[in-house]
Design a protein around this motif. Structure first.
Motif, mmCIF file in Angstrom:
data_model
loop_
_atom_site.group_PDB
_atom_site.id
_atom_site.type_symbol
_atom_site.label_atom_id
_atom_site.label_comp_id
_atom_site.label_asym_id
_atom_site.label_seq_id
_atom_site.Cartn_x
_atom_site.Cartn_y
_atom_site.Cartn_z
ATOM 1 N N THR A 503 0.853 -1.191 0.000
ATOM 2 C CA THR A 503 0.000 0.000 0.000
ATOM 3 C C THR A 503 0.888 1.240 0.000
ATOM 4 O OG1 THR A 503 -1.745 -1.134 1.223
ATOM 5 C CG2 THR A 503 -1.786 1.266 1.264
ATOM 6 N N GLU A 504 0.647 2.159 -0.908
ATOM 7 C CA GLU A 504 1.419 3.390 -0.964
ATOM 8 C C GLU A 504 0.918 4.332 0.132
ATOM 9 O OE1 GLU A 504 2.395 4.971 -5.018
ATOM 10 O OE2 GLU A 504 0.873 3.524 -5.631
ATOM 11 N N ASP A 505 1.481 4.166 1.339
ATOM 12 C CA ASP A 505 0.997 4.997 2.440
ATOM 13 C C ASP A 505 1.923 6.160 2.755
ATOM 14 O OD1 ASP A 505 3.097 3.799 3.769
ATOM 15 O OD2 ASP A 505 1.862 2.783 5.262
ATOM 16 N N GLY A 506 2.976 6.337 1.940
ATOM 17 C CA GLY A 506 3.813 7.516 2.059
ATOM 18 C C GLY A 506 4.830 7.497 3.171
ATOM 19 N N LEU A 507 5.020 6.336 3.832
ATOM 20 C CA LEU A 507 5.943 6.273 4.962
ATOM 21 C C LEU A 507 6.803 5.019 4.869
ATOM 22 C CD1 LEU A 507 3.478 7.269 7.791
ATOM 23 C CD2 LEU A 507 5.431 8.622 7.057
ATOM 24 N N PRO A 508 8.049 5.099 5.340
ATOM 25 C CA PRO A 508 8.898 3.906 5.366
ATOM 26 C C PRO A 508 8.590 3.041 6.576
ATOM 27 C CG PRO A 508 10.118 5.768 6.235
ATOM 28 C CD PRO A 508 8.773 6.307 5.790
ATOM 29 N N GLY A 509 9.106 1.825 6.567
ATOM 30 C CA GLY A 509 9.010 0.946 7.723
ATOM 31 C C GLY A 509 7.669 0.260 7.833
ATOM 32 N N GLY A 510 7.521 -0.495 8.910
ATOM 33 C CA GLY A 510 6.307 -1.269 9.129
ATOM 34 C C GLY A 510 5.643 -0.905 10.431
ATOM 35 N N GLU A 511 4.795 -1.809 10.920
ATOM 36 C CA GLU A 511 4.055 -1.579 12.147
ATOM 37 C C GLU A 511 3.614 -2.911 12.716
ATOM 38 O OE1 GLU A 511 0.933 0.913 10.653
ATOM 39 O OE2 GLU A 511 -0.343 -0.794 10.165
ATOM 40 N N GLY A 512 3.002 -2.872 13.907
ATOM 41 C CA GLY A 512 2.517 -4.089 14.527
ATOM 42 C C GLY A 512 1.132 -4.457 14.044
ATOM 43 N N VAL A 513 0.603 -5.530 14.609
ATOM 44 C CA VAL A 513 -0.788 -5.896 14.319
ATOM 45 C C VAL A 513 -1.698 -4.883 15.011
ATOM 46 C CG1 VAL A 513 -0.277 -8.330 13.989
ATOM 47 C CG2 VAL A 513 -0.901 -7.509 16.261
ATOM 48 N N PHE A 514 -2.824 -4.592 14.371
ATOM 49 C CA PHE A 514 -3.749 -3.580 14.861
ATOM 50 C C PHE A 514 -4.819 -4.282 15.678
ATOM 51 C CE2 PHE A 514 -6.766 -0.054 14.497
ATOM 52 C CZ PHE A 514 -5.920 1.041 14.553
ATOM 53 N N LEU A 515 -4.906 -3.956 16.949
ATOM 54 C CA LEU A 515 -5.758 -4.745 17.838
ATOM 55 C C LEU A 515 -7.231 -4.660 17.460
ATOM 56 C CD1 LEU A 515 -3.932 -4.030 21.201
ATOM 57 C CD2 LEU A 515 -3.884 -6.122 19.847
ATOM 58 N N ALA A 516 -7.716 -3.485 17.062
ATOM 59 C CA ALA A 516 -9.119 -3.383 16.660
ATOM 60 C C ALA A 516 -9.417 -4.317 15.498
ATOM 61 C CB ALA A 516 -9.462 -1.941 16.293
ATOM 62 N N CYS A 517 -8.479 -4.436 14.554
ATOM 63 C CA CYS A 517 -8.695 -5.319 13.402
ATOM 64 C C CYS A 517 -8.799 -6.774 13.839
ATOM 65 C CB CYS A 517 -7.557 -5.158 12.394
ATOM 66 S SG CYS A 517 -7.453 -3.505 11.681
ATOM 67 N N SER A 518 -8.045 -7.142 14.839
ATOM 68 C CA SER A 518 -8.137 -8.515 15.342
ATOM 69 C C SER A 518 -9.483 -8.760 16.009
ATOM 70 C CB SER A 518 -6.986 -8.783 16.319
ATOM 71 O OG SER A 518 -5.729 -8.643 15.668
ATOM 72 N N GLU A 539 -10.267 -14.490 23.478
ATOM 73 C CA GLU A 539 -9.612 -14.698 24.770
ATOM 74 C C GLU A 539 -8.101 -14.524 24.656
ATOM 75 O OE1 GLU A 539 -11.144 -18.363 26.335
ATOM 76 O OE2 GLU A 539 -13.085 -17.435 26.821
ATOM 77 N N ARG A 540 -7.574 -14.804 23.480
ATOM 78 C CA ARG A 540 -6.159 -14.498 23.285
ATOM 79 C C ARG A 540 -5.932 -12.987 23.308
ATOM 80 N NH1 ARG A 540 -2.411 -15.505 17.929
ATOM 81 N NH2 ARG A 540 -0.478 -14.736 18.877
ATOM 82 N N LEU A 541 -6.822 -12.236 22.686
ATOM 83 C CA LEU A 541 -6.710 -10.778 22.704
ATOM 84 C C LEU A 541 -6.846 -10.227 24.115
ATOM 85 C CD1 LEU A 541 -8.766 -10.021 19.491
ATOM 86 C CD2 LEU A 541 -6.342 -9.507 19.825
ATOM 87 N N LEU A 542 -7.728 -10.801 24.915
ATOM 88 C CA LEU A 542 -7.824 -10.386 26.311
ATOM 89 C C LEU A 542 -6.482 -10.557 27.018
ATOM 90 C CD1 LEU A 542 -11.263 -11.702 27.646
ATOM 91 C CD2 LEU A 542 -10.684 -9.417 26.801
ATOM 92 N N GLY A 543 -5.753 -11.598 26.640
ATOM 93 C CA GLY A 543 -4.459 -11.847 27.255
ATOM 94 C C GLY A 543 -3.399 -10.828 26.880
ATOM 95 N N LEU A 544 -3.671 -9.991 25.872
ATOM 96 C CA LEU A 544 -2.720 -8.948 25.478
ATOM 97 C C LEU A 544 -2.909 -7.667 26.282
ATOM 98 C CD1 LEU A 544 -2.688 -9.327 21.585
ATOM 99 C CD2 LEU A 544 -1.304 -10.499 23.304
ATOM 100 N N ARG A 545 -3.994 -7.592 27.061
ATOM 101 C CA ARG A 545 -4.138 -6.435 27.943
ATOM 102 C C ARG A 545 -3.007 -6.443 28.969
ATOM 103 N NH1 ARG A 545 -9.428 -7.186 30.877
ATOM 104 N NH2 ARG A 545 -8.644 -9.333 30.863
ATOM 105 N N ASN A 546 -2.655 -5.273 29.446
ATOM 106 C CA ASN A 546 -1.627 -5.274 30.485
ATOM 107 C C ASN A 546 -2.237 -5.687 31.822
ATOM 108 O OD1 ASN A 546 -2.937 -2.997 31.492
ATOM 109 N ND2 ASN A 546 -1.212 -1.602 31.198
ATOM 110 N N ASP A 547 -1.464 -5.627 32.869
ATOM 111 C CA ASP A 547 -1.900 -6.174 34.150
ATOM 112 C C ASP A 547 -3.077 -5.424 34.753
ATOM 113 O OD1 ASP A 547 0.008 -4.050 34.385
ATOM 114 O OD2 ASP A 547 0.145 -4.457 36.528
#
Length: 607
Positions: A503-518, A539-547
């Motif tokens: 995707t031509e998004d005008g920026l170099p580099g990458g990013e992480g997975v987007f939690l809302a999309c998951s 439930e896996r996504l719940l496990g990504l919340r912090n403490d």
């Protein structure tokens, strides 16, 4: 400076602060979310402000939690010689911003150290600090800060420090108050009384919740977080409390999220209405109507918490950024982008409130009609898309789908609610857009919708096609899109927004997975009847919340760490929606706008 997931949130419904596991307040905007008078230690470890209050020599806490149903944070340390607790909170504002920190001795005897580094204008301005009875006063330009405590304080190297001993049963308060420097000092806050009042406020607020089901605790924590991101005077909800926390450490994808996105409108209303928070939903609707009032052609994707339109983007070269991620930005140039999907989001959100919230309909409908009139002539225009890409404009499929949503909801306003309007014209437009998307936005060879017309790239927003009612959730084209997203946008089972290299998004580099999309994938799987897979992913996504139950914008599955601004409203909206869908067995909406032949959702509540 800790990892992004090390931070908890406290706030007073005007602004917010982040408190690290090491007992340090590392981010605090004073007096409001986008104020330049702020701590900014997250953005630079050497020159920006911070406030450490912790046992001497202790690096990380032993445990911490929010008091149930509140935004009152408790952090505890067990160290040689005893244990101690620090209670952090911001009382709901009565005219001034206060940060209250109370040290409590639990067992034994513990040496505690406080170190306050006050810096305004994102670390650029060092205030003049002087001793006053019971603490210090710091002044620079328009800003004055007062620290009140019984602990003796002294200056060292442009810092205010103090050491004291806490024994079992001791209580030692600290109150940091901000006020305009040209006005008299505010009345002093009594810390223990403020704690009781703050606890009572959040107890009353949480008692109103109708959230239910196996994920009630996670839902309520997300709702409290969303409330904390609310600017009480206007009802606006910021996307996050921070700016410039990177989507890729060391990279340039660093944005200011302390503004209100129109795209959040429907998700906000769904979450608040489903949980019974009609007052908050009504306040957000009123903010929305004020913000979009004016020339429909000038609709922006985001506004300030007070509805302001000018959000010029600046870089702060004196700050080194979080983990050397530069530039550090304030303001957001994406406010000037054309993103056609926001017309659909606004009209969808207002349709959602049509039968659920009391209030005058005529003015709101006039605004909606004006927005629809503009969109009728603009929907074929290429745009920047919901992800605010800074590359060339394209015919994004999601933007066209949301134009369909706009026409659909407006037609339903006439057919279902009896409001005036050219219903036949809007219905014809709805059919035209629907056919256009199926013709140009669907790749029949791969059996998937695509990010933009003529592209082979994918986009996680395509998972929303069944949620908005464009196609049924078990339509073969929807099922094919789910599989394509899982195949091409999945990283360790979680979902990228899109692949930047495609995707031509005008920026170099990458990013992480987007939690809302998951979370959107959770919804799509559940809608397709694949409940077991949906529950497993949720439930896996719940496990990504912090403490303490908070989510940032993104997650790095390889490094196992949070990325992006935090806490992220979009992630928490999506968590609430997915939890309620899994509990009720349907996508959670509270309107009847979707025509029967595309219906995928139905009225309901979290009760």
């Amino acid at each position: 400076m800790g990892r992004i997931e090390d931070y908890a949130l406290i706030g007073d419904l005007h602004t917010a602060a982040l408190v690290g596991r090491d007992g340090s307040v590392d981010w605090l905007c004073l007096p409001d979310f986008d104020s330049p008078a702020c701590f900014a230690a997250l953005l630079d470890t050497s020159e920006a402000g911070r406030w450490v209050l912790a046992p001497a020599g202790a690096a990380r806490c032993t445990r911490r939690r929010y008091r149930p149903g509140t935004l009152v944070l408790e952090t505890e340390w067990d160290v040689p010689g005893g244990s101690v607790r620090v209670v952090d909170f911001m009382p709901p504002r009565d005219g001034h911003c206060d940060v209250v920190r109370i040290v409590e001795g639990l067992t034994g005897s513990v040496e505690v150290r406080t170190e306050l580094v006050l810096r305004f204008d994102y670390g650029h301005v060092v205030p003049w600090v002087r001793q006053v009875p019971g603490g210090i006063q710091a002044i620079a330009g328009p800003d004055a800060v007062y620290l009140t405590t019984p602990v003796p304080l002294r200056g060292e190297h442009f810092r205010t420090v103090g050491e004291f001993t806490v024994r079992a049963g001791d209580t030692v308060p600290f109150v940091l108050t901000r006020a305009p420097s040209h006005r008299p000092r505010p009345d002093r806050v009594e810390a223990l009384a403020a704690r009781r009042a703050t606890q009572a406020f959040w107890d009353r607020w949480s008692a109103r919740s109708r959230a239910a089901g196996p994920y009630r605790e996670a839902v309520q924590r997300s709702l409290i977080t969303l409330k904390a991101l609310t600017f009480a005077p206007t009802g606006g909800i910021v996307a996050a409390a921070t700016t410039s926390l990177p989507e890729q450490p060391g990279g340039p994808r660093n944005w200011d999220y302390r503004y209100c996105w129109l795209r959040d409108a429907t998700l906000t209303l769904q979450a608040m209405l489903a949980a019974g928070y009609t007052e908050e939903a009504a306040a957000w609707r009123e903010w929305l109507l004020r913000a979009v009032a004016g020339d429909p052609a000038e609709l922006q994707i985001m506004y300030g918490v007070d509805g302001r339109r000018r959000l010029p983007e600046l870089t702060l070269p004196w700050l080194g950024g979080y983990e050397r991620s530069t530039p550090v930005r304030v303001g957001n140039a994406a406010a000037d982008q054309l993103q056609l999907d926001v017309w659909g989001e606004v009209l969808d959100g207002l349709a959602l409130t049509r039968t659920t919230l009391l209030g005058p309909q005529e003015e709101a409908w006039d605004i909606q009609t004006a927005l629809m009139d503009h969109l009728e002539g603009a929907w074929r225009t290429p745009d920047n898309g919901l992800w605010e890409v800074r590359g060339p404009r394209q015919h994004f499929t999601h933007s066209k789908v949301m134009a369909w949503v706009a026409a659909d909801r407006m037609a339903a306003g006439v057919r279902v609610s009896g409001l005036p309007g050219p219903v036949e014209r809007w219905e014809a437009l709805r059919e035209t857009i629907h056919a256009d998307v199926l013709r140009h936005g669907f790749d029949a060879e791969r059996n998937t919708f695509v990010q933009a017309y003529g592209s082979r790239a994918l986009d996680a927003a395509l998972l929303l096609i069944p949620r908005v009612g464009f196609l049924p959730p078990d339509d073969p084209r929807v099922l094919g899109t789910i599989e394509a997203v899982r195949r091409e946008l999945s990283v360790d089972g979680l979902v990228l927004r899109y692949r930047p290299e495609h995707t031509e998004d005008g920026l170099p580099g990458g990013e992480g997975v987007f939690l809302a999309c998951s979370f959107w994938l959770v919804d799509a799987l559940a809608g397709a009847g694949r409940r077991a897979e949906a529950v497993e992913l949720f439930e896996r996504l719940l496990g990504l919340r912090n403490d303490v139950g908070l989510l940032s914008e993104q997650w790095d599955p390889r490094a196992g760490r949070a990325l992006g601004n935090t806490p992220q409203a979009f992630s928490h909206f999506s968590l609430v929606g997915s939890a309620l869908q899994l509990h009720h067995g349907r996508a959670e909406r509270s309107d009847t706008a979707i025509p029967a032949r595309h219906a995928t959702v139905s009225p309901g509540s979290a009760g």
